[in-house]
Design a protein around this motif. Structure first.
Motif, PDB file in Angstrom:
ATOM      1  N   ALA A  87       9.626   5.550  -0.394  1.00 15.48           N
ATOM      2  CA  ALA A  87       8.849   6.781  -0.295  1.00 15.48           C
ATOM      3  C   ALA A  87       9.481   7.911  -1.100  1.00 15.48           C
ATOM      4  O   ALA A  87       8.809   8.861  -1.475  1.00 15.48           O
ATOM      5  N   ASP A 117       6.323   5.394  -3.828  1.00 11.21           N
ATOM      6  CA  ASP A 117       4.983   5.451  -3.253  1.00 11.21           C
ATOM      7  C   ASP A 117       5.101   6.195  -1.933  1.00 11.21           C
ATOM      8  O   ASP A 117       5.529   5.626  -0.921  1.00 11.21           O
ATOM      9  N   SER A 118       4.738   7.463  -1.935  1.00  9.88           N
ATOM     10  CA  SER A 118       4.895   8.282  -0.722  1.00  9.88           C
ATOM     11  C   SER A 118       4.006   7.799   0.416  1.00  9.88           C
ATOM     12  O   SER A 118       4.258   8.133   1.578  1.00  9.88           O
ATOM     13  N   ASP A 119       2.988   6.997   0.115  1.00  9.91           N
ATOM     14  CA  ASP A 119       2.087   6.488   1.153  1.00  9.91           C
ATOM     15  C   ASP A 119       2.776   5.520   2.115  1.00  9.91           C
ATOM     16  O   ASP A 119       2.263   5.293   3.209  1.00  9.91           O
ATOM     17  N   ILE A 120       3.907   4.946   1.725  1.00 13.88           N
ATOM     18  CA  ILE A 120       4.561   4.008   2.635  1.00 13.88           C
ATOM     19  C   ILE A 120       5.341   4.750   3.716  1.00 13.88           C
ATOM     20  O   ILE A 120       5.865   4.135   4.633  1.00 13.88           O
ATOM     21  N   ILE A 121       5.438   6.058   3.626  1.00 14.01           N
ATOM     22  CA  ILE A 121       6.035   6.979   4.590  1.00 14.01           C
ATOM     23  C   ILE A 121       7.553   6.858   4.627  1.00 14.01           C
ATOM     24  O   ILE A 121       8.274   7.833   4.515  1.00 14.01           O
ATOM     25  N   ASP A 180       7.768  -6.529   3.222  1.00 12.75           N
ATOM     26  CA  ASP A 180       7.280  -5.181   3.506  1.00 12.75           C
ATOM     27  C   ASP A 180       7.963  -4.642   4.755  1.00 12.75           C
ATOM     28  O   ASP A 180       7.648  -5.032   5.871  1.00 12.75           O
ATOM     29  N   SER A 195       8.028  -1.294   5.335  1.00 13.33           N
ATOM     30  CA  SER A 195       7.624   0.110   5.289  1.00 13.33           C
ATOM     31  C   SER A 195       7.174   0.596   6.662  1.00 13.33           C
ATOM     32  O   SER A 195       6.711  -0.172   7.511  1.00 13.33           O
ATOM     33  N   ARG A 218       4.619   2.493   7.081  1.00 15.50           N
ATOM     34  CA  ARG A 218       3.162   2.358   7.071  1.00 15.50           C
ATOM     35  C   ARG A 218       2.740   1.014   7.669  1.00 15.50           C
ATOM     36  O   ARG A 218       1.845   0.948   8.520  1.00 15.50           O
ATOM     37  N   THR A 219       3.386  -0.063   7.268  1.00 18.96           N
ATOM     38  CA  THR A 219       3.038  -1.392   7.776  1.00 18.96           C
ATOM     39  C   THR A 219       3.401  -1.527   9.251  1.00 18.96           C
ATOM     40  O   THR A 219       2.643  -2.119  10.032  1.00 18.96           O
ATOM     41  N   LEU A 241       3.450   0.880  11.448  1.00 19.24           N
ATOM     42  CA  LEU A 241       2.444   1.643  12.201  1.00 19.24           C
ATOM     43  C   LEU A 241       1.121   0.879  12.266  1.00 19.24           C
ATOM     44  O   LEU A 241       0.451   0.876  13.306  1.00 19.24           O
ATOM     45  N   ARG A 242       0.742   0.229  11.179  1.00 15.59           N
ATOM     46  CA  ARG A 242      -0.495  -0.555  11.156  1.00 15.59           C
ATOM     47  C   ARG A 242      -0.415  -1.694  12.165  1.00 15.59           C
ATOM     48  O   ARG A 242      -1.368  -1.957  12.909  1.00 15.59           O
TER      49      ARG A 242
END
Length: 176
Positions: free
Chosen positions: A112, A142-146, A159, A161, A163-164, A166-167
């Motif tokens: 991130a 990639d800032s989207d991965i937090i 992965d 991240s 983001r993953t 949290l998903r």
């Protein structure tokens, strides 16, 4: 669209020849030149055009390339089979086989926030020790991965991240 299976078969055949002749480095360069002319150049569409006689296209590639005779035969074969636009995929598949043979691996490290060069080098070393290979890494942001890190090593994805995570948590909570 390139036929990846066919490109892989051509690459495997070329790699077997290169390995047996102990000429992997030369084949890497030759196949890159073949791909540059047949798939990446402004003339790529001409080399792929079925309206132009195969013999004419083969003669042109012979004039355009300064590669070994076996690599030139492969270029002629790609023209004859109508697979000139797949030359880059052949070269890439060959390079993957050669890297595997030589104990090399490519890694992409996505975070991130930007990594310092010494951090990338440390990750290359740790990954190399874990995998028993020499790793060459490139860093991406990639800032989207937090937070956390996403590793792509050759064809493998790890992965880690936020983001993953949290998903997955959202899926677990919605399924409960």
């Amino acid at each position: 669209m390139a036929d990846r299976q066919a490109a892989k078969r051509y690459a495997q055949a070329a790699f077997a020849i290169a390995r047996d002749g102990e000429a992997i480095a030369q084949w890497r360069a030759d196949l890159d030149d073949v791909a540059a002319v047949l798939a990446d150049s402004d003339a790529a569409s001409w080399f792929a055009a079925p309206r132009v006689a195969v013999a004419e296209r083969q003669a042109a590639v012979e004039r355009a390339l300064e590669v070994g005779p076996l690599a030139l035969n492969l270029a002629r074969l790609l023209i004859a089979k109508g697979r000139t636009l797949e030359a880059r995929e052949v070269a890439d598949a060959f390079n993957r086989l050669a890297d595997e043979h030589e104990g090399l691996a490519q890694a992409e490290i996505t975070t991130a926030v930007p990594l310092q060069d010494d951090q990338v080098a440390a990750m290359e070393q740790r990954l190399g020790e874990a995998l028993g290979k020499q790793i060459t890494a490139t860093a991406a942001v990639d800032s989207d991965i937090i937070g956390g890190v996403v590793l792509r090593i050759d064809d493998h994805l790890i992965d880690g991240s936020v983001r993953t995570r949290l998903r997955r948590l959202r899926q677990e909570l919605s399924g409960a």
